[in-house]
Design a protein around this motif. Structure first.
Motif, PDB file in Angstrom:
ATOM      1  N   ASP A 237     -24.029  21.400  81.948  1.00 41.66           N
ATOM      2  CA  ASP A 237     -24.249  22.685  82.606  1.00 41.66           C
ATOM      3  C   ASP A 237     -24.825  23.124  83.955  1.00 41.66           C
ATOM      4  O   ASP A 237     -25.023  23.956  84.217  1.00 41.66           O
ATOM      5  N   ARG A 238     -25.978  22.502  83.595  1.00 39.47           N
ATOM      6  CA  ARG A 238     -26.830  23.045  84.810  1.00 39.47           C
ATOM      7  C   ARG A 238     -26.729  22.678  86.379  1.00 39.47           C
ATOM      8  O   ARG A 238     -25.931  21.726  86.001  1.00 39.47           O
ATOM      9  N   CYS A 239     -26.777  23.567  87.415  1.00 43.12           N
ATOM     10  CA  CYS A 239     -26.583  23.686  88.445  1.00 43.12           C
ATOM     11  C   CYS A 239     -27.935  22.745  89.220  1.00 43.12           C
ATOM     12  O   CYS A 239     -28.751  23.081  89.683  1.00 43.12           O
TER      13      CYS A 239
ATOM     14  N   GLY B  57     -28.750  28.548  84.716  1.00 46.21           N
ATOM     15  CA  GLY B  57     -28.511  26.882  84.908  1.00 46.21           C
ATOM     16  C   GLY B  57     -28.953  26.584  86.419  1.00 46.21           C
ATOM     17  O   GLY B  57     -28.099  25.743  86.916  1.00 46.21           O
TER      18      GLY B  57
ATOM     19  N   GLU C 250     -31.517  24.750  88.632  1.00 46.57           N
ATOM     20  CA  GLU C 250     -32.170  23.847  88.108  1.00 46.57           C
ATOM     21  C   GLU C 250     -33.664  24.307  88.411  1.00 46.57           C
ATOM     22  O   GLU C 250     -34.725  24.079  87.746  1.00 46.57           O
TER      23      GLU C 250
ATOM     24  N   THR D 258     -20.285  25.138  96.912  1.00 49.44           N
ATOM     25  CA  THR D 258     -20.249  23.912  96.823  1.00 49.44           C
ATOM     26  C   THR D 258     -19.831  22.848  98.030  1.00 49.44           C
ATOM     27  O   THR D 258     -19.801  21.884  97.653  1.00 49.44           O
TER      28      THR D 258
ATOM     29  N   THR E 255     -23.567  29.643  91.042  1.00 55.55           N
ATOM     30  CA  THR E 255     -23.845  28.652  89.419  1.00 55.55           C
ATOM     31  C   THR E 255     -22.175  29.396  88.465  1.00 55.55           C
ATOM     32  O   THR E 255     -22.032  27.766  88.974  1.00 55.55           O
ATOM     33  N   LYS E 256     -21.446  29.715  88.979  1.00 55.04           N
ATOM     34  CA  LYS E 256     -20.564  29.837  88.907  1.00 55.04           C
ATOM     35  C   LYS E 256     -19.155  28.380  89.144  1.00 55.04           C
ATOM     36  O   LYS E 256     -18.527  27.734  88.381  1.00 55.04           O
TER      37      LYS E 256
ATOM     38  N   ARG F 241     -20.283  25.967  91.284  1.00 57.71           N
ATOM     39  CA  ARG F 241     -20.781  24.167  91.451  1.00 57.71           C
ATOM     40  C   ARG F 241     -20.731  23.868  90.459  1.00 57.71           C
ATOM     41  O   ARG F 241     -20.669  23.780  89.989  1.00 57.71           O
ATOM     42  N   ARG F 242     -20.983  25.265  88.892  1.00 63.00           N
ATOM     43  CA  ARG F 242     -20.771  24.156  87.732  1.00 63.00           C
ATOM     44  C   ARG F 242     -19.632  24.110  87.425  1.00 63.00           C
ATOM     45  O   ARG F 242     -18.206  23.497  86.660  1.00 63.00           O
TER      46      ARG F 242
ATOM     47  N   GLN G 136     -18.700  20.865  89.024  1.00 62.50           N
ATOM     48  CA  GLN G 136     -19.702  20.224  88.589  1.00 62.50           C
ATOM     49  C   GLN G 136     -18.344  19.570  87.362  1.00 62.50           C
ATOM     50  O   GLN G 136     -18.484  17.568  86.900  1.00 62.50           O
ATOM     51  N   ARG G 137     -18.131  20.496  86.510  1.00 63.97           N
ATOM     52  CA  ARG G 137     -17.025  20.010  85.171  1.00 63.97           C
ATOM     53  C   ARG G 137     -16.041  19.641  86.212  1.00 63.97           C
ATOM     54  O   ARG G 137     -15.140  18.240  85.575  1.00 63.97           O
TER      55      ARG G 137
END
Length: 205
Positions: free
Chosen positions: A21-23, A50, A52, A130, A183-184, A186-187, A190-191
């Motif tokens: 869950d790290r961005c 999270g 980087e 994103t 981060t919300k 981008r996370r 990523q998921r």
């Protein structure tokens, strides 16, 4: 000895849990902060959310160059609540040096700033963070704000919507609000990307 092993095991377990869950490819840039304690507070936000990496533009050399030495800096340890020990931090002598480094590594920069005439401007909750694979989010000096140089090399100025008589936040609050939204998004992306890849792999099999 046994207690030390348990602590290391617990730390390793937590590190494994949060790894996915790290961005990735997200950097928070703090430009010429006046107070070293504010750097620690931003690092705490960065670690908790999270992000980087953290880049600090530090023309007064308040920080050591070496990250390991930073981890032992008392002011950073206290205000970051030890987050400095778990966060990658890199310092630069000037805004120009940081920009060169970011552009060399193909990062896109956006700055947190009120509306700037003649530039692309966006409101925090209306921007798609994103859109850029490698993103650096800049936060300016506590009193002067972001520099003209940073603005000139950014593709977007992002403002936080405010509805009170006071129309400003301090650095710690600004970084927390902005990085939470970034981060919300981008996370979540990523998921979805990981799930899509897993589906493709199963279908291919």
């Amino acid at each position: 000895m046994m207690e030390e092993k348990k602590q290391k095991s617990s730390v390793r377990k937590r590190a494994d849990e949060i790894k996915g869950d790290r961005c990735k490819n997200l950097i928070a840039v703090i430009e010429d902060p006046s107070d070293i304690r504010n750097i620690g507070t931003v690092i705490r936000n960065v670690n908790a959310l999270g992000v980087e990496k953290v880049y600090v533009i530090d023309p007064r050399s308040a920080l050591p160059d070496d990250w390991q030495e930073m981890r032992e800096t008392k002011a950073l340890n206290q205000t970051s609540v030890s987050a400095i020990k778990w966060s990658f931090v890199k310092r630069f002598d000037s805004t120009e040096d940081c920009i060169v480094h970011l552009e060399k590594n193909r990062f896109v920069s956006i700055v947190t700033s009120p509306h700037v005439k003649g530039r692309n401007n966006g409101v925090l909750d209306e921007v798609d963070f994103t859109e850029w694979y490698k993103l650096a989010v800049w936060f300016g000096n506590e009193s002067r704000g972001i520099s003209d140089t940073a603005i000139a090399h950014s593709i977007l100025c992002v403002s936080i919507p405010m509805f009170g008589m006071i129309e400003s936040f301090n650095l710690a609050t600004t970084s927390g609000i902005v990085l939470y939204e970034v981060t919300k998004q981008r996370r979540g992306y990523q998921r979805k990307y990981r799930k899509r890849n897993r589906r493709v792999s199963v279908d291919d099999a």
